[in-house]
Write a protein that holds these residues in place. Structure first.
Motif, mmCIF file in Angstrom:
data_model
loop_
_atom_site.group_PDB
_atom_site.id
_atom_site.type_symbol
_atom_site.label_atom_id
_atom_site.label_comp_id
_atom_site.label_asym_id
_atom_site.label_seq_id
_atom_site.Cartn_x
_atom_site.Cartn_y
_atom_site.Cartn_z
ATOM 1 N N GLN A 223 102.805 24.157 9.828
ATOM 2 C CA GLN A 223 102.121 24.958 10.836
ATOM 3 C C GLN A 223 101.020 25.817 10.214
ATOM 4 O OE1 GLN A 223 102.596 23.751 13.475
ATOM 5 N NE2 GLN A 223 102.842 25.117 15.213
ATOM 6 N N ASN B 267 98.187 23.515 9.782
ATOM 7 C CA ASN B 267 97.502 23.318 11.060
ATOM 8 C C ASN B 267 96.511 24.444 11.325
ATOM 9 O OD1 ASN B 267 98.712 20.912 11.882
ATOM 10 N ND2 ASN B 267 100.478 21.981 12.744
ATOM 11 N N ASP C 79 100.902 30.639 18.626
ATOM 12 C CA ASP C 79 101.555 29.386 18.256
ATOM 13 C C ASP C 79 102.377 28.916 19.448
ATOM 14 O OD1 ASP C 79 103.091 27.323 17.222
ATOM 15 O OD2 ASP C 79 103.566 28.357 15.353
ATOM 16 N N SER D 87 101.450 19.640 16.201
ATOM 17 C CA SER D 87 102.385 20.688 15.814
ATOM 18 C C SER D 87 103.404 20.176 14.795
ATOM 19 C CB SER D 87 103.123 21.197 17.053
ATOM 20 O OG SER D 87 104.071 22.173 16.711
ATOM 21 N N SER D 88 103.977 21.114 14.048
ATOM 22 C CA SER D 88 105.025 20.733 13.095
ATOM 23 C C SER D 88 106.284 20.274 13.810
ATOM 24 C CB SER D 88 105.351 21.909 12.169
ATOM 25 O OG SER D 88 105.846 23.003 12.921
#
Length: 307
Positions: free
Chosen positions: A36, A39, A152, A175-176
């Motif tokens: 994340q 990202n 997030d 997304s993770s």
């Protein structure tokens, strides 16, 4: 975070091609929090302004700059439908007046503008501060209103049952832990509310070419399909879904799931960019749309929260 920075340095040192493509990409060993962070770092540094091949030589975040990137984005979406702007239909903008809408992933604010102009009471979020800045600048120069937050989507800071619609175009698969976002979407939707989202298609032309031209050659070296797909896509990481896997995920939380395939010109005419204008002379727009629907890179899903 240390592991994340080390992965950046190692890939750069190994000379794995263009740093934009390799040095900043996810590797399998990274934990979800590091993914994340990757990202956020990626999308803060690499805005979705559609100028990888041809720079937009206008003042950034000016009205003219936004108009040009919107034109490019719509040009890429020309095979989604026969309409000049297919998102009016996909969003069902005619029914959004007064509705509370959450957009996950505002990017440069194109979709946020459409939702706002349709009369939605709009909240839009993005993990990237650059995207938040851009969307706020867009709304300022165009005289529009929305609540725009850096956030997030794996942990949305909104009460349960807050929104009539959640819209997300090409975001949650980066997304993770995509499943956490889907769970959050269900939580913040009102009973009977709708979600509409786009993710990458594992059965699409771009994924097929990656697996044939990259993964098939690197299988014996231990490379994974996922890692090769991450390297070939935009963003730090990206999951690809088959229709069946996406439906399975969404039916866990929602009902009335409907999934369509959309594609761009590269899906309909899988030739080098320089040759596609020639091929277009021999393939009608209707046929190109048909081919794009058959092997497109994008899956668009609509579903409803149980009442």
């Amino acid at each position: 975070m240390e592991k994340l920075e080390r992965s950046f340095r190692e890939r750069s040192f190994l000379g794995l091609g263009d740093p934009m493509v390799y040095a900043e990409k996810r590797i399998d060993a990274l934990a979800a929090p590091d993914v994340q962070q990757g990202n956020k770092k990626w999308w803060t540094s690499n805005t979705m302004s559609y100028d990888w091949k041809d720079r937009v030589r206008l003042e950034k975040f000016s009205r003219q700059w936004f108009d040009e990137i919107d034109r490019r984005f719509l040009a890429g979406a020309r095979l989604f439908s026969a309409q000049e702007n297919p998102f009016y239909e996909l969003m069902e903008t005619s029914s959004l007046e007064g509705k509370r809408v959450l957009e996950i992933g505002c990017g440069m604010g194109f979709h946020a503008e459409l939702l706002s102009r349709a009369g939605a009471v709009l909240t839009t979020v993005d993990i990237s501060p650059t995207s938040v800045e851009a969307t706020r600048a867009r709304f300022a120069v165009k005289g529009l209103n929305a609540d725009i937050f850096e956030m997030d989507a794996e942990a949305l800071a909104f009460p349960d049952d807050s929104f009539d619609l959640v819209w997300s175009w090409g975001v949650i698969h980066h997304s993770s832990r995509t499943g956490r976002i889907v769970r959050e979407i269900e939580r913040v939707l009102k009973p009977g509310g709708s979600v509409k989202l786009m993710v990458y298609n594992l059965g699409g032309m771009s994924a097929y070419l990656t697996m044939m031209m990259r993964y098939s050659l690197k299988f014996w070296s231990g490379s994974s399909v996922d890692e090769e797909l991450w390297r070939s896509s935009d963003g730090f990481t990206a999951r690809f879904y088959s229709k069946d896997l996406l439906a399975d995920l969404l039916y866990t939380f929602f009902e009335h799931v409907d999934i369509e395939t959309f594609g761009q010109e590269a899906d309909a005419i899988p030739l080098p960019r320089q040759l596609r204008p020639i091929a277009r002379l021999f393939i009608s727009n209707a046929k190109q749309r048909e081919l794009a629907r058959q092997r497109g890179a994008l899956l668009f899903a609509a579903a409803r929260k149980r009442s």
